[in-house]
Design a protein around this motif. Structure first.
Motif, short mmCIF file in Angstrom:
data_model
loop_
_atom_site.label_atom_id
_atom_site.label_comp_id
_atom_site.label_asym_id
_atom_site.label_seq_id
_atom_site.Cartn_x
_atom_site.Cartn_y
_atom_site.Cartn_z
N LEU A 15 3.43 -6.75 9.14
CA LEU A 15 2.03 -7.15 9.11
C LEU A 15 1.40 -6.96 10.48
O LEU A 15 2.00 -7.27 11.50
N GLY A 16 0.19 -6.41 10.50
CA GLY A 16 -0.53 -6.18 11.73
C GLY A 16 -0.28 -4.83 12.36
O GLY A 16 -0.92 -4.47 13.34
N LYS A 17 0.63 -4.03 11.82
CA LYS A 17 0.91 -2.70 12.36
C LYS A 17 0.26 -1.63 11.49
O LYS A 17 0.17 -1.78 10.29
N SER A 18 -0.15 -0.54 12.12
CA SER A 18 -0.79 0.54 11.38
C SER A 18 0.15 1.71 11.15
O SER A 18 -0.25 2.74 10.64
#
Length: 76
Positions: A15-18
């Motif tokens: 979560l929070g990574k692209s």
């Protein structure tokens, strides 16, 4: 997060990574078989299970991306 990428397999994201933390290659056998496949977590996140265009079901280790088991489908 776990998702099929409609290109060559399954991607696992934090979560929070692209970008994916791990990419598991499960390439379709041809362009016309490039369809979305269902994926799900197993064993409290230690493995994932995914469908494939050839009808087989595959179980993968999330730590390495290595296949643990292939459940072959011989029918039409």
């Amino acid at each position: 997060l776990l998702s099929t990428n409609l290109g060559d397999g399954v991607d696992i994201y934090s979560l929070g990574k692209s970008y994916p933390d791990l990419q598991i290659k499960n390439r379709p056998t041809s362009e016309d078989q490039n369809i979305p496949m269902q994926v799900s977590w197993l064993f409290d996140g230690a493995a994932i299970i995914s469908g494939s265009a050839d009808g087989d079901v595959r179980i993968w280790a999330t730590s390495t991306g290595e296949p643990l088991q292939i459940l072959e489908h011989k029918g039409k």
